[in-house]
Design a protein around this motif. Structure first.
Motif, PDB file in Angstrom:
ATOM      1  N   THR A   1       0.350 -19.242  -7.084  1.00  0.00           N
ATOM      2  CA  THR A   1       0.847 -17.928  -7.488  1.00  0.00           C
ATOM      3  C   THR A   1      -0.121 -16.842  -7.040  1.00  0.00           C
ATOM      4  O   THR A   1      -1.332 -16.952  -7.227  1.00  0.00           O
ATOM      5  CB  THR A   1       1.026 -17.859  -9.009  1.00  0.00           C
ATOM      6  N   VAL A   2       0.428 -15.801  -6.445  1.00  0.00           N
ATOM      7  CA  VAL A   2      -0.348 -14.647  -5.991  1.00  0.00           C
ATOM      8  C   VAL A   2       0.019 -13.447  -6.858  1.00  0.00           C
ATOM      9  O   VAL A   2       1.193 -13.231  -7.168  1.00  0.00           O
ATOM     10  CB  VAL A   2      -0.060 -14.323  -4.513  1.00  0.00           C
ATOM     11  N   VAL A   3      -0.975 -12.669  -7.245  1.00  0.00           N
ATOM     12  CA  VAL A   3      -0.751 -11.464  -8.039  1.00  0.00           C
ATOM     13  C   VAL A   3      -1.195 -10.254  -7.222  1.00  0.00           C
ATOM     14  O   VAL A   3      -2.245 -10.292  -6.562  1.00  0.00           O
ATOM     15  CB  VAL A   3      -1.529 -11.510  -9.371  1.00  0.00           C
ATOM     16  N   THR A   4      -0.404  -9.182  -7.263  1.00  0.00           N
ATOM     17  CA  THR A   4      -0.712  -7.979  -6.500  1.00  0.00           C
ATOM     18  C   THR A   4      -1.271  -6.887  -7.401  1.00  0.00           C
ATOM     19  O   THR A   4      -0.764  -6.643  -8.492  1.00  0.00           O
ATOM     20  CB  THR A   4       0.531  -7.446  -5.770  1.00  0.00           C
ATOM     21  N   LEU A   5      -2.327  -6.226  -6.920  1.00  0.00           N
ATOM     22  CA  LEU A   5      -2.939  -5.094  -7.624  1.00  0.00           C
ATOM     23  C   LEU A   5      -2.787  -3.849  -6.746  1.00  0.00           C
ATOM     24  O   LEU A   5      -3.233  -3.852  -5.596  1.00  0.00           O
ATOM     25  CB  LEU A   5      -4.429  -5.337  -7.885  1.00  0.00           C
ATOM     26  N   HIS A   6      -2.168  -2.823  -7.277  1.00  0.00           N
ATOM     27  CA  HIS A   6      -2.055  -1.571  -6.537  1.00  0.00           C
ATOM     28  C   HIS A   6      -3.394  -0.849  -6.605  1.00  0.00           C
ATOM     29  O   HIS A   6      -3.891  -0.555  -7.695  1.00  0.00           O
ATOM     30  CB  HIS A   6      -0.945  -0.709  -7.144  1.00  0.00           C
ATOM     31  N   THR A   7      -3.993  -0.574  -5.442  1.00  0.00           N
ATOM     32  CA  THR A   7      -5.336   0.020  -5.397  1.00  0.00           C
ATOM     33  C   THR A   7      -5.345   1.223  -4.442  1.00  0.00           C
ATOM     34  O   THR A   7      -6.010   1.196  -3.400  1.00  0.00           O
ATOM     35  CB  THR A   7      -6.370  -1.021  -4.947  1.00  0.00           C
ATOM     36  N   PRO A   8      -4.631   2.287  -4.776  1.00  0.00           N
ATOM     37  CA  PRO A   8      -4.584   3.457  -3.891  1.00  0.00           C
ATOM     38  C   PRO A   8      -5.922   4.193  -3.855  1.00  0.00           C
ATOM     39  O   PRO A   8      -6.838   3.894  -4.622  1.00  0.00           O
ATOM     40  CB  PRO A   8      -3.507   4.325  -4.535  1.00  0.00           C
ATOM     41  N   GLY A   9      -6.002   5.168  -2.962  1.00  0.00           N
ATOM     42  CA  GLY A   9      -7.211   5.965  -2.809  1.00  0.00           C
ATOM     43  C   GLY A   9      -7.592   6.082  -1.351  1.00  0.00           C
ATOM     44  O   GLY A   9      -7.830   7.158  -0.834  1.00  0.00           O
ATOM     45  N   HIS A  10      -7.645   4.925  -0.660  1.00  0.00           N
ATOM     46  CA  HIS A  10      -7.810   4.929   0.794  1.00  0.00           C
ATOM     47  C   HIS A  10      -6.485   5.338   1.431  1.00  0.00           C
ATOM     48  O   HIS A  10      -6.432   6.241   2.260  1.00  0.00           O
ATOM     49  CB  HIS A  10      -8.258   3.555   1.266  1.00  0.00           C
ATOM     50  N   THR A  11      -5.409   4.671   1.033  1.00  0.00           N
ATOM     51  CA  THR A  11      -4.039   5.081   1.358  1.00  0.00           C
ATOM     52  C   THR A  11      -3.185   4.864   0.111  1.00  0.00           C
ATOM     53  O   THR A  11      -3.566   4.102  -0.780  1.00  0.00           O
ATOM     54  CB  THR A  11      -3.429   4.273   2.524  1.00  0.00           C
ATOM     55  N   PRO A  12      -2.004   5.486   0.032  1.00  0.00           N
ATOM     56  CA  PRO A  12      -1.164   5.293  -1.158  1.00  0.00           C
ATOM     57  C   PRO A  12      -0.624   3.878  -1.312  1.00  0.00           C
ATOM     58  O   PRO A  12      -0.277   3.479  -2.426  1.00  0.00           O
ATOM     59  CB  PRO A  12      -0.008   6.284  -0.919  1.00  0.00           C
ATOM     60  N   ALA A  13      -0.532   3.126  -0.211  1.00  0.00           N
ATOM     61  CA  ALA A  13       0.124   1.813  -0.260  1.00  0.00           C
ATOM     62  C   ALA A  13      -0.844   0.643  -0.364  1.00  0.00           C
ATOM     63  O   ALA A  13      -0.430  -0.511  -0.253  1.00  0.00           O
ATOM     64  CB  ALA A  13       1.020   1.638   0.977  1.00  0.00           C
ATOM     65  N   CYS A  14      -2.134   0.908  -0.569  1.00  0.00           N
ATOM     66  CA  CYS A  14      -3.118  -0.178  -0.600  1.00  0.00           C
ATOM     67  C   CYS A  14      -2.849  -1.151  -1.743  1.00  0.00           C
ATOM     68  O   CYS A  14      -2.593  -0.746  -2.884  1.00  0.00           O
ATOM     69  CB  CYS A  14      -4.526   0.382  -0.733  1.00  0.00           C
ATOM     70  N   MET A  15      -2.918  -2.440  -1.433  1.00  0.00           N
ATOM     71  CA  MET A  15      -2.748  -3.499  -2.428  1.00  0.00           C
ATOM     72  C   MET A  15      -3.845  -4.543  -2.237  1.00  0.00           C
ATOM     73  O   MET A  15      -4.235  -4.855  -1.105  1.00  0.00           O
ATOM     74  CB  MET A  15      -1.390  -4.195  -2.283  1.00  0.00           C
TER      75      MET A  15
END
Length: 294
Positions: free
Chosen positions: A145-159
């Motif tokens: 199982t993979v979990v995604t974390l939204h991590t914007p700041g560099h670009t809006p779509a960074c995960m």
């Protein structure tokens, strides 16, 4: 400690591929319980001055997958890269798999659709990708199982993609002596980036972190693996003793001095299309050069 589900007992196999032309590290990450893999941040080669695209880096990944009888289930883009072109559709055509990116690709497409004067035929809804991820989403690579974390700041779509005891951080972080990526692209924000980095640093200290880029600061050899604990202790921009205000001040001043990435024009046009090269009305591949727009 993070609120995201993490299973440190799962230890995927990670194979790295370094591209010296763009200082990009791509990965093949394997579910330890099966032959299923994901390809992370692949690279398509471009000789920009000659307008020539080749696939040496992608072919190396393909040969590795085929030589080890692996099965590609996902082709993951951690964000819309401004410094290299994605080879995801080329690899997909050879090996299959679904192409995934963060759902805020739609913001990037809207911004740069205007920059490149794209017609209404260019869809700005992320439909070029097979999957758009939200914060806290999960998906499977085989039994992992993979979990995604939204991590914007560099670009809006960074995960950031967390797979067992490893996390692929894209450009959210660099190695401890490299600090962090710039936050001055359209949609970037130093304060938001700091908060995103703290989200990553809330993962367990033993979590292995894999970078998308490394530039060998101070002449050291290229590296791409570290840990959450090492970043918290030693990262020169956000480690122990560096406040949020310090980071915002430094990042803003530093970004004002940075040059535009040399491949930003072709990279954005290709990567916002999930790695497909745009074409003219006759179907010929073509890239635009906007004047005074970036």
């Amino acid at each position: 400690m993070t609120d995201y589900p993490v299973n440190m007992a799962v230890k995927p196999d990670v194979k790295a591929f370094f591209d010296p032309a763009t200082n990009t590290i791509s990965y093949v990450v394997k579910d330890p319980a099966s032959d299923a893999v994901a390809v992370i941040d692949s690279v398509m080669d471009i000789e920009y001055a000659a307008g020539r695209i080749t696939y040496d880096n992608a072919d190396e990944i393909i040969a590795y997958v085929q030589g080890n009888n692996l099965s590609v289930e996902w082709l993951i883009e951690t964000h819309v890269h401004a410094d290299h072109l994605s080879a995801a559709p080329y690899i997909q055509g050879k090996l299959g798999g679904k192409i995934g990116i963060g759902e805020n690709i739609k913001i990037v497409q809207e911004v740069f659709g205007k920059v490149f004067n794209e017609s209404t035929e260019f869809q700005r809804d992320g439909s070029q990708f097979d999957q758009l991820f939200k914060d806290g989403d999960s998906y499977q690579i085989g039994e992992m199982t993979v979990v995604t974390l939204h991590t914007p700041g560099h670009t809006p779509a960074c995960m950031v993609h967390v797979m067992g005891d490893v996390a692929f951080v894209g450009d959210t972080l660099f190695m401890p002596d490299g600090g962090s990526a710039r936050a001055d692209f359209p949609g970037g924000d130093a304060a938001v980036l700091y908060d995103s980095i703290q989200k990553v640093l809330s993962l367990p200290d033993e979590m292995r972190l894999f970078m998308c880029h490394d530039y060998g600061p101070n002449g050291r050899n290229i590296e791409w693996e570290t840990t959450v604990g090492a970043e918290k202790e030693h990262n020169i921009h956000v480690g122990r003793g560096h406040s949020r205000d310090d980071f915002i001040r430094f990042r803003t001043e530093r970004d004002a001095q940075l040059a535009v990435p040399k491949l930003i024009i072709p990279s954005l046009q290709v990567n916002m299309r999930a790695g497909e090269v745009p074409t003219d009305k006759d179907g010929n591949p073509v890239l635009k050069v906007p004047v005074n727009a970036l």
